[in-house]
Design a protein around this motif. Structure first.
Motif, PDB file in Angstrom:
ATOM      1  N   LEU A  45       0.845  -1.188   0.000  1.00  0.00           N
ATOM      2  CA  LEU A  45       0.000   0.000   0.000  1.00  0.00           C
ATOM      3  C   LEU A  45       0.884   1.243   0.000  1.00  0.00           C
ATOM      4  O   LEU A  45       1.617   1.488   0.967  1.00  0.00           O
ATOM      5  N   CYS A  46       0.862   1.998  -1.087  1.00  0.00           N
ATOM      6  CA  CYS A  46       1.746   3.158  -1.262  1.00  0.00           C
ATOM      7  C   CYS A  46       0.963   4.447  -1.002  1.00  0.00           C
ATOM      8  O   CYS A  46       0.208   4.915  -1.866  1.00  0.00           O
ATOM      9  N   LEU A  47       1.161   4.993   0.176  1.00  0.00           N
ATOM     10  CA  LEU A  47       0.438   6.183   0.610  1.00  0.00           C
ATOM     11  C   LEU A  47       1.430   7.312   0.902  1.00  0.00           C
ATOM     12  O   LEU A  47       2.610   7.200   0.618  1.00  0.00           O
ATOM     13  N   GLY A  48       0.924   8.394   1.475  1.00  0.00           N
ATOM     14  CA  GLY A  48       1.806   9.491   1.861  1.00  0.00           C
ATOM     15  C   GLY A  48       1.295  10.837   1.408  1.00  0.00           C
ATOM     16  O   GLY A  48       0.099  11.128   1.468  1.00  0.00           O
ATOM     17  N   LEU A  49       2.207  11.681   0.933  1.00  0.00           N
ATOM     18  CA  LEU A  49       1.879  13.028   0.498  1.00  0.00           C
ATOM     19  C   LEU A  49       2.350  13.205  -0.939  1.00  0.00           C
ATOM     20  O   LEU A  49       2.682  12.232  -1.605  1.00  0.00           O
ATOM     21  N   SER A  50       2.389  14.439  -1.399  1.00  0.00           N
ATOM     22  CA  SER A  50       2.821  14.726  -2.758  1.00  0.00           C
ATOM     23  C   SER A  50       3.360  16.147  -2.811  1.00  0.00           C
ATOM     24  O   SER A  50       2.837  17.031  -2.131  1.00  0.00           O
ATOM     25  N   PRO A  51       4.399  16.384  -3.627  1.00  0.00           N
ATOM     26  CA  PRO A  51       4.880  17.762  -3.793  1.00  0.00           C
ATOM     27  C   PRO A  51       3.865  18.663  -4.477  1.00  0.00           C
ATOM     28  O   PRO A  51       4.070  19.873  -4.538  1.00  0.00           O
ATOM     29  N   GLU A  52       2.783  18.086  -4.971  1.00  0.00           N
ATOM     30  CA  GLU A  52       1.722  18.910  -5.539  1.00  0.00           C
ATOM     31  C   GLU A  52       0.892  19.597  -4.450  1.00  0.00           C
ATOM     32  O   GLU A  52       0.187  20.565  -4.720  1.00  0.00           O
ATOM     33  N   ILE A  53       0.969  19.082  -3.212  1.00  0.00           N
ATOM     34  CA  ILE A  53       0.159  19.678  -2.140  1.00  0.00           C
ATOM     35  C   ILE A  53       0.984  20.109  -0.935  1.00  0.00           C
ATOM     36  O   ILE A  53       0.449  20.748  -0.023  1.00  0.00           O
ATOM     37  N   GLU A  54       2.275  19.756  -0.868  1.00  0.00           N
ATOM     38  CA  GLU A  54       3.167  20.314   0.146  1.00  0.00           C
ATOM     39  C   GLU A  54       4.398  20.871  -0.548  1.00  0.00           C
ATOM     40  O   GLU A  54       5.000  20.210  -1.387  1.00  0.00           O
ATOM     41  N   GLY A  55       4.733  22.123  -0.226  1.00  0.00           N
ATOM     42  CA  GLY A  55       5.868  22.749  -0.889  1.00  0.00           C
ATOM     43  C   GLY A  55       5.917  24.237  -0.627  1.00  0.00           C
ATOM     44  O   GLY A  55       5.400  24.730   0.376  1.00  0.00           O
ATOM     45  N   GLU A  56       6.492  24.960  -1.560  1.00  0.00           N
ATOM     46  CA  GLU A  56       6.763  26.380  -1.366  1.00  0.00           C
ATOM     47  C   GLU A  56       5.587  27.249  -1.796  1.00  0.00           C
ATOM     48  O   GLU A  56       5.210  27.257  -2.959  1.00  0.00           O
TER      49      GLU A  56
END
Length: 888
Positions: free
Chosen positions: A622-633
């Motif tokens: 199961l590959c979960l987590g976050l994304s640089p599309e929603i956490e970043g600068e």
């Protein structure tokens, strides 16, 4: 002098003076033209770089000087000074400049706990950077992302998991950050006694780590203890040990002064105390924050802002504030021209040190062949760093490694086949994007591989896919008509027009228009979208630079001047078989253009198909987590739990938690793989899932590293560079920069997983700790310990050395003062030696002074911090502690 004299003559009313002015103008123009043949001192290679820079600056007019203090400095043809753009990036590989090897994101670099390895990475990245730069120069290109001055590394302290840019850093600890940072800088800047390979830039100076949405107006205060113990050590090491040649000042204020106008930070600490000899560059458009409404409110005009920044030590402006406002500031006597000269001399010295005014034959770095770019050697290094960054958080009952004889496996989750999560932010354009799904499929060629997305990455943020050709129409053809222009304004007749079956382009070495002399072009695509199913769709254009998307002749989404690929999107109800006019206007002025026309049906069921494929499989990944599309600068994203780049909550998004619980309820062996840039409160998973692997944003080969760990081809040994907390409620306010109750050093609660945590497929035992019982203060403390691999599998161990001051008020619980990653074969033992200097075991007082006093000092050595139980413990490694006396 020339401009002032001409101005004076023009103000005269006499015909005589006007005539003389014309005559003098012709004479001066003749002199300027003749300047090309003058044997300037700055062209003499036998002179020192500093003397050459001073001479060059002395030849310039005020207007010319000011023009060279902006990041996109124009040419001064009469002096033979070519145009130069100071802006370049190489956070984890050369970024935004076309093809490049993409290494794991900064937080993954920190998770390796392997400083020498990061030196090797810096060497590889700078090889690619030099090769690309000289290729650009030969092609007559001197634009953004094509120079040799790189705004890397980010050595801010990741003090709060909510910060979206924390992924760029090496974690929460000053010592770990300094070791990784110093090695990366040394690799980037090279070892030549005369010429710099690149200029590295330590950023963001200082006391800077979010929130993103208010960084242009925030004013932070800390104690001197926190300033000198936490926020400054990595910068001091970058200056004193690595001789970093550039420092970037931060957006925020510190103690009422803007960081880019701080006498304390830029003069008293950086230059006076530390002896910094390089130049300071502003964060981009940070000087505008001095005077623009609702920001810092320090001055009233751009001229005053520019004068304040330069007078306090900010030499280079990423932005447009200095030019022409510094001209006005000098003329109004807000700033002396001598300060302009000083700042520009620092900048020009850097260009001389890079060999920009000397023949390539004299600069060894100019001889690096382009073949190093995206070479197999660099690919292998990227794979190695990705492997070493993997942190095994939990492995109950030896669930891992998995057997390769598995007949069927389900790979599920929004990050199972998402390419962007491999890359993080500030990345280059890779040839490879090895997702977990792709790697596992290759690893098990004889097994049945099931895949399902399972959920959105977060509620309201669906994963978009390329719109297929059979849903696009252009006359009688599938696809859209593309008109390609050799400028960014769609001006004139297109260079050519063609039908593009899909809009899914990532141009690298070869631009879409042959023989294009610049990197500026534009494309207009037109045609129709015809869906095959009715429903609500999210439609978007993902691009590197500017793009607009029109739907039925109405502008629906746009963005401009974006640093990283971003999607402009809109939601739209579509009917099956109905034709909708679409127009995309794309402009490019960067060096690695890309454009992708995307959509997704947002009302489709993702969960039930995932449950169905999970039921068919023996094992579930199961590959979960976050994304640089929603956490970043500083992002526009506002979702539940996410706030314009930062996070307001630190749990997994609700859509993923629901998927996790539904899959786990099936009772099948389930492994959770996390891909993310910041710590996650995965409390339920920690209690209920038998195996958890933290993979970060692992670079273009990240999927291989994940699969190698899952199936036992690599024994994981990464360690957490940050604390994983259980809830945001355990933390102080995000804007509170005091270190109380933050990081492993001062957190009073029980972490989910502690800093330094990481499991192995083997086990390690620590014996024969040798430390003196007493040490006279201001002497080094020598530490020896024997580490043995007591298991049956070869593996790496990260030996961690901490000190704790017993009975001292306001002292940290413990402080990391040393670490070493070692490899041990099964049954092998090694002696590891550390040397703790007085500076390392000193206490920082409330006044910020380093104090070494008599007392008790607890020293712990092991593969973890001591004192944790349950899932927070590391049962595969040991630890030994000893209390010694510091005496006069």
């Amino acid at each position: 002098m020339v401009s002032n004299l001409l101005s004076s003559l023009k103000n005269r009313n006499s015909c005589f003076f006007q005539s003389m002015g014309i005559i003098l103008l012709f004479a001066l123009n003749s002199c300027i033209t003749a300047d090309k043949s003058i044997a300037y001192k700055f062209k003499d290679e036998t002179q020192s770089f500093d003397e050459r820079a001073k001479d060059l600056v002395s030849q310039m007019t005020l207007k010319e000087k000011v023009s060279q203090m902006r990041y996109d400095a124009p040419a001064i043809e009469r002096l033979g000074v070519p145009a130069y753009n100071w802006w370049n990036e190489c956070l984890h590989g050369v970024a935004r400049a076309g093809e490049a090897t993409v290494f794991p994101q900064g937080i993954g670099m920190g998770a390796t706990w392997n400083a020498p390895l990061i030196f090797d990475m810096g060497t590889a990245v700078s090889d690619e950077a030099r090769a690309k730069h000289h290729k650009f120069i030969k092609e007559g290109k001197r634009g953004i992302y094509q120079g040799l001055t790189f705004w890397t590394p980010n050595i801010n302290i990741f003090r709060d998991p909510r910060w979206g840019r924390g992924q760029e850093t090496y974690g929460e600890d000053p010592y770990l950050t300094s070791r990784i940072g110093v090695n990366y800088i040394n690799g980037l800047q090279g070892d030549d006694s005369k010429y710099l390979k690149l200029v590295a830039t330590a950023k963001h100076f200082a006391v800077h780590s979010g929130p993103e949405k208010s960084r242009h107006e925030d004013n932070y205060h800390t104690s001197n203890k926190d300033l000198f113990e936490t926020y400054l050590p990595a910068f001091e090491a970058a200056v004193k040990e690595a001789n970093v040649h550039s420092v970037m000042c931060a957006y925020n204020r510190f103690r009422d002064e803007a960081c880019c106008g701080s006498d304390l930070l830029l003069n008293r600490i950086l230059r006076d105390d530390w002896g910094f000899k390089g130049y300071v560059v502003s964060d981009c458009w940070a000087i505008n924050d001095f005077w623009e409404p609702n920001k810092h409110g320090l001055v009233e005009t751009p001229a005053e802002a520019s004068a304040l920044a330069v007078s306090r030590g900010t030499d280079l402006n990423c932005g447009s504030c200095y030019d022409p406002n510094l001209n006005e500031a000098v003329l109004k006597k807000i700033i002396d021209e001598e300060k302009i000269d000083l700042a520009l001399t620092r900048l020009m010295t850097a260009r001389f040190k890079l060999g920009m005014f000397d023949p390539d034959e004299a600069v060894k770095w100019a001889k690096i062949p382009y073949s190093v770019v995206a070479s197999q050697k660099h690919y292998d290094l990227s794979k190695k760093i990705a492997r070493e960054s993997m942190v095994l958080l939990k492995n109950e009952n030896n669930t891992l490694p998995l057997s390769k004889s598995i007949k069927s496996i389900a790979v599920i989750g929004p990050n199972a086949n998402a390419e962007q999560v491999l890359l993080g932010n500030y990345h280059g354009t890779p040839h490879n994007k090895i997702t977990p799904l792709k790697a596992i499929t290759e690893k098990l060629p004889n097994a049945t591989i099931y895949y399902a997305q399972g959920s959105e990455i977060a509620e309201g943020w669906p994963l978009l896919e390329t719109i297929p050709a059979d849903c696009l129409k252009n006359g009688n053809s599938n696809g859209l008509k593309g008109d390609y222009f050799g400028n960014i304004n769609f001006e004139g007749t297109p260079k050519f027009s063609r039908n593009d079956s899909v809009i899914d382009f990532g141009w690298m070495n070869k631009k879409p228009i042959d023989n294009l002399e610049t990197d500026e072009f534009s494309i207009r695509w037109t045609g129709q979208i015809i869906p095959k199913e009715s429903g609500t769709y999210r439609i978007g254009i993902k691009a590197r630079s500017g793009a607009k998307i029109y739907f039925n002749d109405t502008l629906k989404a746009e963005f401009t001047n974006d640093h990283d690929p971003k999607t402009g999107y809109f939601d739209q109800e579509l009917e099956k078989g109905k034709s909708y006019n679409v127009k995309i206007e794309y402009t490019n002025y960067h060096t690695d253009p890309q454009a992708h026309l995307l959509w997704v049906k947002t009302d489709k069921d993702l969960l039930n198909p995932a449950i169905e494929v999970a039921k068919k499989a023996e094992v579930i990944v199961l590959c979960l987590g976050l994304s640089p599309e929603i956490e970043g600068e500083e992002m526009p994203v506002v979702l539940e739990g996410f706030d314009k780049g930062d996070r307001s909550e630190i749990e997994l998004p609700k859509s993923q938690i629901k998927l996790l619980k539904e899959i786990q309820a099936l009772g099948k062996p389930t492994i959770l793989v996390l891909l993310n840039g910041s710590a996650l409160a995965i409390n339920w998973a920690a209690d209920n899932v038998s195996a958890i692997l933290e993979a970060w944003y692992p670079g273009e080969f990240g999927g291989y590293a994940i699969a190698d760990v899952l199936f036992g081809d690599y024994n994981p040994a990464g360690r957490l560079p940050v604390t994983f907390y259980k809830s945001v409620n355990d933390l102080p306010d995000f804007k509170n920069y005091n270190m109380e109750n933050r990081t492993y050093k001062y957190f009073k609660g029980d972490p989910l997983f502690p800093f330094g945590h990481g499991l192995s497929y083997t086990s390690f035992e620590y014996t024969n700790l040798n430390i003196p019982d007493e040490v006279t203060i201001n002497n080094d403390i020598n530490v020896n310990v024997e580490v043995k691999n007591t298991g049956v599998v070869d593996g790496d161990e990260v030996v961690q050395l901490y000190v704790s001051h017993k009975g001292k008020a306001n002292a940290a619980t413990r402080t990391l003062v040393g670490f070493e990653r070692i490899h041990l074969k099964a049954g092998e033992a090694k002696k590891v030696t550390f040397n703790i200097s007085p500076k390392s075991y000193a206490l920082i007082s409330d006044e910020g002074e380093s104090l070494v006093e008599p007392g008790s000092l607890e020293i712990s050595v092991g593969g973890k911090q001591p004192g944790f139980k349950g899932v927070a413990d590391t049962p595969t490694s040991g630890v030994i502690t000893k209390i010694i006396s510091l005496i006069n």
